[in-house]
Design an enzyme around this catalytic site. Structure first.
Site, PDB file in Angstrom:
ATOM      1  N   GLY A  14       0.787  -1.224   0.000  1.00  0.00           N
ATOM      2  CA  GLY A  14       0.000   0.000   0.000  1.00  0.00           C
ATOM      3  C   GLY A  14       0.816   1.269   0.000  1.00  0.00           C
ATOM      4  O   GLY A  14       0.313   2.326   0.391  1.00  0.00           O
ATOM      5  N   LYS A  15       2.094   1.207  -0.442  1.00  0.00           N
ATOM      6  CA  LYS A  15       2.908   2.426  -0.496  1.00  0.00           C
ATOM      7  C   LYS A  15       2.238   3.506  -1.334  1.00  0.00           C
ATOM      8  O   LYS A  15       2.151   4.665  -0.926  1.00  0.00           O
ATOM      9  CB  LYS A  15       4.293   2.142  -1.089  1.00  0.00           C
ATOM     10  CG  LYS A  15       5.244   1.374  -0.240  1.00  0.00           C
ATOM     11  CD  LYS A  15       6.660   1.387  -0.810  1.00  0.00           C
ATOM     12  CE  LYS A  15       6.743   0.953  -2.253  1.00  0.00           C
ATOM     13  NZ  LYS A  15       6.327  -0.450  -2.471  1.00  0.00           N
ATOM     14  N   LYS A  37       8.646   8.427  -8.820  1.00  0.00           N
ATOM     15  CA  LYS A  37       8.926   7.003  -8.621  1.00  0.00           C
ATOM     16  C   LYS A  37       9.947   6.635  -9.686  1.00  0.00           C
ATOM     17  O   LYS A  37       9.587   6.425 -10.850  1.00  0.00           O
ATOM     18  CB  LYS A  37       7.644   6.184  -8.759  1.00  0.00           C
ATOM     19  CG  LYS A  37       7.765   4.723  -8.345  1.00  0.00           C
ATOM     20  CD  LYS A  37       6.404   4.037  -8.426  1.00  0.00           C
ATOM     21  CE  LYS A  37       6.502   2.553  -8.076  1.00  0.00           C
ATOM     22  NZ  LYS A  37       6.605   2.335  -6.617  1.00  0.00           N
TER      23      LYS A  37
END
EC number: 6.3.3.3
Length: 219
Positions: A14-15, A37
């Site tokens: 769940g990042k 990211k």
């Protein structure tokens, strides 16, 4: 500018769920935000809307910006170094560090998040892990854990490793796992062993309001 590294104690905990909720709550509170990211695997270019980069871009209020959020994208749902190799690329840690540092230098926002791939010790290249990237950047860590049976060992191990490498923990968020033990019970267990960092929860039911997390991190 407040800059944080969003890390997980494992994969698929769940990042991105936590990062998106944090970005949305920060924006709702009037903060300017951005997210990066540096590498993502398991990315389907034919269905980008379901990807982590697209979710982060939507949380930023810039749904078309997913290519900027994640410049290195690979199809195979494998460790980034393996996924890259399948497409003829070789990931180098120096390149990932440079990508992140240059991205940070170019930001002028209230809150900037860099989200890792996988868990703290997940391989990023053939010779280095997520932890090596985190240490090189030296950012405070927003650590995301699950609530599944066994999470206490994984969380406490991650904390031990992060602190041993000189990284500070900004906060811990327990993202509720499916079919897991009672969330409040799990939080109580974790808080009994971790006394330094604040532990918050991110329930899956409904839309989690991360306003309290924003307040904690920006204080």
């Amino acid at each position: 500018m407040k800059s944080l590294f969003v890390a997980g104690t494992g994969t698929d905990l769940g990042k991105t769920h936590v990062a998106c909720a944090l970005l949305e709550a920060a924006r709702a509170g009037g903060l300017s935000v951005d997210a990066f990211k540096p590498v993502v695997s398991g990315f389907d270019p034919d269905a980008p809307d379901d990807s982590d980069p697209a979710r982060l871009a939507r949380a930023l209020g810039r749904p078309e910006a997913w290519t900027d959020v994640s410049p290195r994208r690979y199809r195979a749902p494998l460790a980034p170094n393996i996924a890259a190799r399948l497409e003829g690329d070789t990931l180098q840690m120096d390149d990932l560090i440079t990508d992140c540092r240059e991205w940070l230098i170019g930001r002028d926002v209230g809150l900037a998040l860099i989200e890792g791939a996988g868990g703290v010790m997940s391989p990023m290249t053939d010779e280095a892990t997520n932890l090596d990237l985190m240490v090189a950047l030296g950012l405070p860590v927003l650590l995301v854990a699950g609530s599944y049976l066994g999470t206490a060992s994984h969380l406490l191990t991650a904390l031990e490793v992060l602190r041993a490498r000189g990284l500070s923990i900004a906060a811990i968020v327990v993202s509720e796992s499916l079919d897991a033990p009672d969330l409040d019970q799990t939080l109580g267990l974790l808080r009994a062993f971790e006394h330094q960092a604040t532990i918050l929860s991110a329930p899956r039911a409904g839309n989690w309001d991360a306003g309290s997390l924003v307040d904690l991190l920006m204080a």
